[in-house]
Write an enzyme that holds these catalytic residues in place. Structure first.
Site, PDB file in Angstrom:
ATOM      1  CE  LYS A   1      -3.611   2.248   2.724  1.00  0.00           C
ATOM      2  NZ  LYS A   1      -4.516   2.156   3.869  1.00  0.00           N
TER       3      LYS A   1
ATOM      4  CD  GLU B   1       9.498  -5.883   7.288  1.00  0.00           C
ATOM      5  OE1 GLU B   1       9.136  -4.799   6.764  1.00  0.00           O
ATOM      6  OE2 GLU B   1       9.321  -6.162   8.490  1.00  0.00           O
TER       7      GLU B   1
ATOM      8  N   GLY C   1      -4.743  -2.324   5.563  1.00  0.00           N
ATOM      9  CA  GLY C   1      -3.935  -3.447   5.086  1.00  0.00           C
ATOM     10  C   GLY C   1      -4.589  -4.794   5.315  1.00  0.00           C
ATOM     11  NE  ARG C   2      -6.268  -4.797  11.586  1.00  0.00           N
ATOM     12  CZ  ARG C   2      -5.643  -3.644  11.796  1.00  0.00           C
ATOM     13  NH1 ARG C   2      -4.514  -3.392  11.145  1.00  0.00           N
ATOM     14  NH2 ARG C   2      -6.126  -2.746  12.611  1.00  0.00           N
TER      15      ARG C   2
ATOM     16  CD  GLU D   1      -1.569  -5.362  12.146  1.00  0.00           C
ATOM     17  OE1 GLU D   1      -0.339  -5.439  12.232  1.00  0.00           O
ATOM     18  OE2 GLU D   1      -2.168  -5.381  11.059  1.00  0.00           O
TER      19      GLU D   1
ATOM     20  CG  HIS E   1      -3.129 -37.042  16.187  1.00  0.00           C
ATOM     21  ND1 HIS E   1      -3.181 -38.356  16.601  1.00  0.00           N
ATOM     22  CD2 HIS E   1      -4.219 -36.856  15.395  1.00  0.00           C
ATOM     23  CE1 HIS E   1      -4.242 -38.936  16.070  1.00  0.00           C
ATOM     24  NE2 HIS E   1      -4.892 -38.051  15.330  1.00  0.00           N
TER      25      HIS E   1
ATOM     26  CE  LYS F   1       6.025  -0.994  10.447  1.00  0.00           C
ATOM     27  NZ  LYS F   1       5.099  -0.195   9.663  1.00  0.00           N
TER      28      LYS F   1
HETATM   29  C1  G6Q Z   1      -2.423  -4.120   8.301  1.00  0.00           C
HETATM   30  C2  G6Q Z   1      -1.205  -3.373   8.469  1.00  0.00           C
HETATM   31  C3  G6Q Z   1       0.045  -4.044   7.952  1.00  0.00           C
HETATM   32  C4  G6Q Z   1       0.371  -3.760   6.498  1.00  0.00           C
HETATM   33  C5  G6Q Z   1       1.828  -4.166   6.240  1.00  0.00           C
HETATM   34  C6  G6Q Z   1       2.248  -3.933   4.822  1.00  0.00           C
HETATM   35  O1  G6Q Z   1      -3.514  -3.726   8.583  1.00  0.00           O
HETATM   36  O2  G6Q Z   1      -1.377  -2.104   7.980  1.00  0.00           O
HETATM   37  O3  G6Q Z   1       0.046  -5.441   8.129  1.00  0.00           O
HETATM   38  O4  G6Q Z   1      -0.495  -4.435   5.648  1.00  0.00           O
HETATM   39  O5  G6Q Z   1       2.659  -3.447   7.107  1.00  0.00           O
HETATM   40  O6  G6Q Z   1       2.126  -2.591   4.482  1.00  0.00           O
HETATM   41  P1  G6Q Z   1       2.272  -2.129   3.005  1.00  0.00           P
HETATM   42  O7  G6Q Z   1       1.179  -2.727   2.203  1.00  0.00           O
HETATM   43  O8  G6Q Z   1       2.207  -0.635   3.037  1.00  0.00           O
HETATM   44  O9  G6Q Z   1       3.617  -2.616   2.521  1.00  0.00           O
END
Ligand code: G6Q
Length: 562
Positions: free
Chosen positions: A222, A228, A283-284, A369, A406, A526
């Site tokens: 996003k 990463e 994001g989620r 989250e 199990h 972070k």
């Molecule tokens: C979810 C968070 C988080 C996000 C990641 C990736 O709700 O915002 O998990 O999706 O940090 O972020 P980017 O899509 O910006 O790389």
């Protein structure tokens, strides 16, 4: 008004007026929880022959049996009363109206618009966002078909056979889960891989057996700044250029999914090959946006639309069904009941379907989250140890059945923790094989039965169990669970199942009066990592100003690296 006061006023929400523990329904539930603490599920079933069919609800192809939860009719009435007094419906309507209910980030929360049909209008800042959503879906559809049908070729003219999604968190977990869940309807000639971890092993292993000339990398981010993802995208670019030795190859082997066109262009990806989404998609909550491009390539645009239709059906149900028949409301209320009033700290999600192997991992982000918060919307602390405090977000975890049986089920049956379980199962297997499915289903039904009713010492005596073994072989029972039963795992069903949990989280957040849509808790680590990176990379011994443990670990790492 000062700047701070102005932004505070802008963040004000009409929903946080009354502290939750002061609500009459809350107090009644506290008293009720104490009153029913000795009531066993066995007694509840014995006194009501219809309990197993009565305490159920059904929508969008999902049958929810919550009769094995530790609730009475009065519990349910009080929980519904709590949902009403906490303004769950009003808050949901504010979400659908595009209000900035994510107050700490001043964002609207409009993932419901991502699956709205063309005929629906959903406004944000006076603009109907639905046409834009469908324009992106169309563009994704054309691209996905081009890849699937071999029209989108790599730099050397060879068709794409491998798709590598590079993203993390919300830009990874949903697509990973969906691609696995829908493998049975996916194009088996394509290889899908997902790279998320900054550990170089993730990338190295994901591409080890892939030919760059036949590989498409989808950089899903996003913000397009996530450390990463940017590190992995950079390594992917080196990998492609190392093999194809021409900058022009980037345009054929990389596409982006992002809201940040400038950063996409700066990376070298042609923004004509970028699929956008919007600030109002968290994001989620983004797997049904362009972040789902890998899913769409795997299952095709029609399959993806079916998935969206399933989401939408649950959105409509959530919006319109009475609370006592509303699946997300009931599931959210049961999570609140078990967590806050009965003191259960974790909740196990146990899908009896191998295709849903990654569903618990996906749900961990969605739920934890979202509900892992310790202050209210107004910033008031919620300390469970303090007077008037309460417990929020339970720990979600799980593994597919029957494997978990199990492994960790021992603790669920006989440990000192009470762990409510969500069992998820399907009447029809997508891979019918001899007796396998009956065996699988017998297990899921048996587990819920064993948890609820246990095995008493009297039963053991009647079976001739040696007296000294009786304590070890007794099952206390009274362990709550819900069972979600559906026909078969289709794209539409998966969409409805995910939306069920999304809205259940919404209900939990509304009742706990927390912001389910921010995630400030991931920031500090972070920031500190950003500070430590140059300390690890410095050629001269850096001056360290951390605590003595962190300083020593950094120094030892530097020595170990020579
Ligand atoms: C979810 C968070 C988080 C996000 C990641 C990736 O709700 O915002 O998990 O999706 O940090 O972020 P980017 O899509 O910006 O790389």
């Amino acid at each position: 008004m000062s700047g701070d006061a102005a932004s505070q006023a802008a963040c004000e929400t009409p929903f946080d007026a009354m502290a939750r523990p002061q609500l009459p329904a809350w107090q009644e539930l506290e008293a009720h929880a104490a009153a029913v603490s000795d009531t066993s599920l066995r007694a509840l079933f014995d006194s009501d022959a219809s309990r197993g069919t009565r305490l159920t609800a059904e929508a969008c192809g999902l049958y929810l049996d919550f009769s094995k939860q530790r609730v009475t009719d009065e519990t349910l009435q009080l929980l519904v009363k709590l949902a009403r007094s906490a303004g769950v419906a009003e808050r949901a309507e504010a979400m659908f109206r595009g209000e900035r209910i994510n107050v700490t980030e001043r964002r609207a929360v409009l993932h419901v618009a991502l699956r709205a049909p063309k005929s629906q209008q959903i406004f944000f800042d006076g603009e109907d966002v639905v046409p834009g959503v469908h324009a992106v879906l169309e563009a994704m559809g054309v691209f996905a078909n081009d890849v699937r049908e071999g029209r989108w070729t790599g730099h050397t003219g060879r068709p794409i056979r491998n798709v590598v999604n590079i993203g993390i968190g919300g830009s990874d977990l949903g697509p990973v889960m969906a691609c696995q869940a829908l493998r049975h309807v996916s194009d088996r000639s394509l290889t899908l891989r997902f790279v998320s971890n900054v550990d170089g092993t993730d990338f190295a292993e994901a591409v080890r057996d892939l030919d760059p000339a036949e590989t498409l990398c989808i950089v899903s981010s996003k913000t397009f700044t996530t450390q990463e993802t940017m590190a992995n995208a950079g390594s992917a670019r080196d990998w492609v250029l190392g093999a194809l030795e021409d900058e022009a190859a980037i345009a054929r082997h990389f596409v982006a999914v992002s809201t940040n066109a400038d950063a996409v262009a700066a990376f070298g990806i042609d923004t004509a090959n970028m699929f956008g989404f919007w600030d109002w998609v968290g994001g989620r909550y983004s797997m049904d946006s362009a972040i789902g491009l890998s899913t769409m390539i795997a299952i095709g645009p029609d399959g993806f639309r079916e998935l969206l239709a399933g989401f939408h059906a649950m959105d409509e149900h959530f919006r319109s069904a009475p609370f006592d028949e509303n699946l997300p409301v009931l599931m959210g209320l049961l999570a609140v009941w078990n967590t806050t009033f009965l003191g259960c700290r974790t909740l196990a999600v146990l899908p009896y379907d191998q295709y849903l192997a990654r569903f618990p991992a996906y749900l961990q982000q969605l739920t934890m989250e979202s509900c892992g918060k310790r202050v209210t919307l107004a910033g008031e602390p919620i300390d469970p140890a303090a007077d008037g405090g309460y417990t929020t977000g339970p720990i979600y975890w799980g593994e597919p059945g029957t494997n978990g049986q199990h492994s960790f089920y021992q603790l669920i049956h006989q440990g000192t923790e009470v762990i409510p379980c969500d069992f998820i199962a399907f009447a029809n297997s997508l891979n019918p094989l001899g007796r396998h499915h009956h065996l699988l289903m017998a297990n899921v039904f048996a587990q819920a039965e064993a948890l609820a009713f246990g095995k008493s010492s009297e039963q053991l005596v009647a079976e001739g169990c040696a007296e000294w073994l009786i304590p070890h072989r007794t099952f206390p029972g009274n362990r709550p669970s819900s069972t979600i039963l559906a026909d078969r795992l289709t794209p539409a069903l998966l969409g409805s199942l995910i939306a069920l949990y999304e809205h259940s989280v919404f209900v939990q957040g509304a009742i706990w009066n927390i912001n389910c849509f921010d995630q400030w808790g991931v920031e500090l680590g972070k920031q500190l990592a950003g500070k430590i990176v140059p300390e690890l990379e410095a050629t001269d011994e850096p001056e360290l100003a951390h605590d003595s443990s962190t300083n020593a670990l950094i120094r030892r790492y530097r020595r170990m690296r020579g």
